[in-house]
Design a protein around this motif. Sequence first.
Motif, PDB file in Angstrom:
ATOM      1  N   TYR A  45       0.754  -1.194   0.098  1.00 11.53           N
ATOM      2  CA  TYR A  45      -0.063  -0.105  -0.022  1.00 11.53           C
ATOM      3  C   TYR A  45       0.960   1.017   0.029  1.00 11.53           C
ATOM      4  O   TYR A  45       1.834   1.380   0.583  1.00 11.53           O
ATOM      5  CB  TYR A  45      -0.848  -0.040   1.371  1.00 11.53           C
ATOM      6  CG  TYR A  45      -1.599  -1.154   1.462  1.00 11.53           C
ATOM      7  CD1 TYR A  45      -3.101  -1.170   0.823  1.00 11.53           C
ATOM      8  CD2 TYR A  45      -1.410  -2.354   2.140  1.00 11.53           C
ATOM      9  CE1 TYR A  45      -3.769  -2.435   0.772  1.00 11.53           C
ATOM     10  CE2 TYR A  45      -2.280  -3.457   2.327  1.00 11.53           C
ATOM     11  CZ  TYR A  45      -3.329  -3.408   1.463  1.00 11.53           C
ATOM     12  OH  TYR A  45      -3.968  -4.566   1.854  1.00 11.53           O
ATOM     13  N   ASP A  46       0.612   2.192  -0.798  1.00  8.88           N
ATOM     14  CA  ASP A  46       1.520   3.369  -0.822  1.00  8.88           C
ATOM     15  C   ASP A  46       0.310   4.814  -1.075  1.00  8.88           C
ATOM     16  O   ASP A  46      -0.351   4.900  -1.521  1.00  8.88           O
ATOM     17  CB  ASP A  46       1.758   3.229  -2.265  1.00  8.88           C
ATOM     18  CG  ASP A  46       2.855   4.455  -2.693  1.00  8.88           C
ATOM     19  OD1 ASP A  46       3.045   5.530  -2.033  1.00  8.88           O
ATOM     20  OD2 ASP A  46       3.533   4.272  -3.624  1.00  8.88           O
ATOM     21  N   LEU A  47       0.276   5.109   0.276  1.00 10.34           N
ATOM     22  CA  LEU A  47      -0.596   6.164   0.718  1.00 10.34           C
ATOM     23  C   LEU A  47       0.034   7.665   0.700  1.00 10.34           C
ATOM     24  O   LEU A  47       0.876   7.798   1.306  1.00 10.34           O
ATOM     25  CB  LEU A  47      -1.199   6.073   2.174  1.00 10.34           C
ATOM     26  CG  LEU A  47      -1.810   4.777   2.186  1.00 10.34           C
ATOM     27  CD1 LEU A  47      -2.337   4.459   3.627  1.00 10.34           C
ATOM     28  CD2 LEU A  47      -2.968   4.076   1.270  1.00 10.34           C
ATOM     29  N   ALA A  48      -0.334   8.716  -0.191  1.00  9.38           N
ATOM     30  CA  ALA A  48       0.092   9.965  -0.391  1.00  9.38           C
ATOM     31  C   ALA A  48      -0.191  10.823   0.864  1.00  9.38           C
ATOM     32  O   ALA A  48      -1.635  10.515   1.378  1.00  9.38           O
ATOM     33  CB  ALA A  48      -0.412  10.482  -1.603  1.00  9.38           C
ATOM     34  N   TYR A  49       0.515  11.296   1.431  1.00  5.84           N
ATOM     35  CA  TYR A  49       0.160  12.203   2.642  1.00  5.84           C
ATOM     36  C   TYR A  49      -0.886  13.112   2.550  1.00  5.84           C
ATOM     37  O   TYR A  49      -1.885  13.173   3.435  1.00  5.84           O
ATOM     38  CB  TYR A  49       1.338  13.138   3.184  1.00  5.84           C
ATOM     39  CG  TYR A  49       2.734  12.382   3.804  1.00  5.84           C
ATOM     40  CD1 TYR A  49       2.582  10.905   3.997  1.00  5.84           C
ATOM     41  CD2 TYR A  49       3.805  13.069   3.844  1.00  5.84           C
ATOM     42  CE1 TYR A  49       3.636  10.145   4.554  1.00  5.84           C
ATOM     43  CE2 TYR A  49       5.023  12.242   4.318  1.00  5.84           C
ATOM     44  CZ  TYR A  49       5.146  10.940   4.759  1.00  5.84           C
ATOM     45  OH  TYR A  49       5.971  10.232   4.968  1.00  5.84           O
ATOM     46  N   GLU A  50      -1.036  13.733   1.278  1.00  7.04           N
ATOM     47  CA  GLU A  50      -2.300  14.440   1.140  1.00  7.04           C
ATOM     48  C   GLU A  50      -3.524  13.695   1.123  1.00  7.04           C
ATOM     49  O   GLU A  50      -4.458  14.460   1.349  1.00  7.04           O
ATOM     50  CB  GLU A  50      -2.183  15.368  -0.101  1.00  7.04           C
ATOM     51  CG  GLU A  50      -2.016  14.700  -1.412  1.00  7.04           C
ATOM     52  CD  GLU A  50      -0.603  14.643  -2.235  1.00  7.04           C
ATOM     53  OE1 GLU A  50       0.186  14.483  -1.557  1.00  7.04           O
ATOM     54  OE2 GLU A  50      -0.982  14.650  -3.421  1.00  7.04           O
ATOM     55  N   LYS A  51      -3.723  12.518   1.089  1.00  5.79           N
ATOM     56  CA  LYS A  51      -4.809  11.883   1.261  1.00  5.79           C
ATOM     57  C   LYS A  51      -5.168  11.582   2.636  1.00  5.79           C
ATOM     58  O   LYS A  51      -6.605  11.159   2.812  1.00  5.79           O
ATOM     59  CB  LYS A  51      -4.921  10.403   0.267  1.00  5.79           C
ATOM     60  CG  LYS A  51      -4.655  10.611  -1.131  1.00  5.79           C
ATOM     61  CD  LYS A  51      -5.772  10.569  -1.852  1.00  5.79           C
ATOM     62  CE  LYS A  51      -5.844  11.608  -3.300  1.00  5.79           C
ATOM     63  NZ  LYS A  51      -4.670  10.706  -4.169  1.00  5.79           N
ATOM     64  N   LEU A  52      -4.217  11.730   3.469  1.00  2.33           N
ATOM     65  CA  LEU A  52      -4.567  11.443   5.022  1.00  2.33           C
ATOM     66  C   LEU A  52      -5.036  12.508   5.691  1.00  2.33           C
ATOM     67  O   LEU A  52      -4.527  13.499   5.689  1.00  2.33           O
ATOM     68  CB  LEU A  52      -2.981  10.637   5.429  1.00  2.33           C
ATOM     69  CG  LEU A  52      -2.498   9.435   4.996  1.00  2.33           C
ATOM     70  CD1 LEU A  52      -1.383   8.866   5.326  1.00  2.33           C
ATOM     71  CD2 LEU A  52      -3.792   8.328   4.711  1.00  2.33           C
ATOM     72  N   ASN A  53      -6.215  12.197   6.453  1.00  2.18           N
ATOM     73  CA  ASN A  53      -6.793  13.232   7.372  1.00  2.18           C
ATOM     74  C   ASN A  53      -5.659  13.896   8.425  1.00  2.18           C
ATOM     75  O   ASN A  53      -5.117  13.098   9.196  1.00  2.18           O
ATOM     76  CB  ASN A  53      -7.853  12.881   7.905  1.00  2.18           C
ATOM     77  CG  ASN A  53      -9.157  12.410   7.059  1.00  2.18           C
ATOM     78  OD1 ASN A  53      -9.033  13.001   5.972  1.00  2.18           O
ATOM     79  ND2 ASN A  53      -9.874  11.444   7.458  1.00  2.18           N
ATOM     80  N   ASP A  54      -5.477  15.187   8.070  1.00  2.00           N
ATOM     81  CA  ASP A  54      -4.584  15.894   9.251  1.00  2.00           C
ATOM     82  C   ASP A  54      -3.088  15.761   9.190  1.00  2.00           C
ATOM     83  O   ASP A  54      -2.517  16.014  10.033  1.00  2.00           O
ATOM     84  CB  ASP A  54      -5.243  15.645  10.571  1.00  2.00           C
ATOM     85  CG  ASP A  54      -6.344  16.486  10.717  1.00  2.00           C
ATOM     86  OD1 ASP A  54      -6.492  17.449  10.494  1.00  2.00           O
ATOM     87  OD2 ASP A  54      -7.454  15.790  11.091  1.00  2.00           O
ATOM     88  N   PHE A  55      -2.716  14.824   8.305  1.00  2.00           N
ATOM     89  CA  PHE A  55      -1.177  14.412   8.219  1.00  2.00           C
ATOM     90  C   PHE A  55      -0.468  15.646   7.773  1.00  2.00           C
ATOM     91  O   PHE A  55      -1.190  16.130   6.588  1.00  2.00           O
ATOM     92  CB  PHE A  55      -1.155  13.492   6.867  1.00  2.00           C
ATOM     93  CG  PHE A  55      -0.060  12.259   7.458  1.00  2.00           C
ATOM     94  CD1 PHE A  55      -0.197  11.320   8.175  1.00  2.00           C
ATOM     95  CD2 PHE A  55       1.075  12.357   6.897  1.00  2.00           C
ATOM     96  CE1 PHE A  55       0.798  10.335   8.822  1.00  2.00           C
ATOM     97  CE2 PHE A  55       2.153  11.365   7.491  1.00  2.00           C
ATOM     98  CZ  PHE A  55       2.015  10.401   8.480  1.00  2.00           C
TER      99      PHE A  55
END
Length: 274
Positions: A45-55
Motif C-alpha cells: 500500500y502506498d498512501l500519499a500524505y495529502e490523502k490522509l486526514n490531518d497528516f
Amino acid sequence: MIAYKEKVEACVQQIQTLIDGFQPEVGIVLGTGLGGLVEEFDIKYDLAYEKLNDFPLSTVESHKGRLIFGYFNGKKIVAMQGRFHFYEGYDMKTVTFPIRVLKLLGIKALVISNAAGGINPKYNKSDLMILNDHINLMTANPLTGTNINEWGDRFPDMFEPYDTQLRELANQVVKENNLPVHEGVYAAVTGPNLETKAEYKYLSIIGADVVGMSTVPEVIVAVQMKLPVFAVSVVTDLCYEGALKPVQLEEILENARNAEPHLSKLIGGIIQKF
Ligand code: HPA
C-alpha cells in the motif's frame, strides 16, 4: 490537546481501513536523500500524505510525501518517505504527528535515518553513525503543553533513549557486513541554515559527533510512548577544521545517496534479525 489526540486517532482509523488490516511490525523514517530505500521494499500500500486526514505535507523538495506499507526482508514494515521538520514552520506536535500515528498502528520498533554534518574528525563523507545519545538544541519540545497521559509520562526518562537491543542487532549486522559505521552523539538544531565555523567548534566542544535538523523530536515522542527506537545518521558533509568548506544541498543529497547501499544493508539486517 483533546483535538490533537482525536486527530491522531482518526488518522489511524482512516489508514487502517485503507490497508485492509495489514499490521506493520517496524516503522522506518527515511531521511534527506534516503528515500530510495523503498526500491528494496515489496510495496503493498502506498498512501500519499495529502490523502490522509490531518497528516502534514512535506514542503522540502528532497522529501517525498508517502506512507508506504509492505515487506522488507520478510518483515511487515511501514515507511515514511519524507518527514517533517521544525524549520518548515510546523510546530513540534505536527512534526511528531506521524510518530504518534505509527505507534498507534501497532509498530513494535521505530528505525529512523537522517542526513547530518560530521563533527567528529574521524568521520568521512557517506559514513554511517549509529546514535547512542543526543543533545537537544532545538528551541521547542513536542511534549510541552497538556500531557496526554494515555500516551505516556509527563516527564519521560532519557537515560537510554536509543534501544540497547536494537543497537546490539545493528552491531551484529555491522560486523557481518564490515560496514563503515561509527557510534556517537547527534546534536539537533533547528536550522534551516547550516552552522557557522564557531558553531561547529562549539558543537564539537559540547560532545556532538554529528549535527542535524531532525530526529530528536521523533525520538522524544517514541521514548515517551515506550516505542523502542533506533536511529542512524549518514554523514553528508564534513564540519571539522581542515575539512570544513561551503556546502551545497546537491552535495549533501549526493553523499546521502552514496550511502544508500550501506544504509540498506544496516537497516535491512536489523529488520531481518528483529
Ligand atoms: N548541519 C546541520 N544539519 C545538517 C548538516 C549540517 O552540517 N548536514 C546535513 N544536515
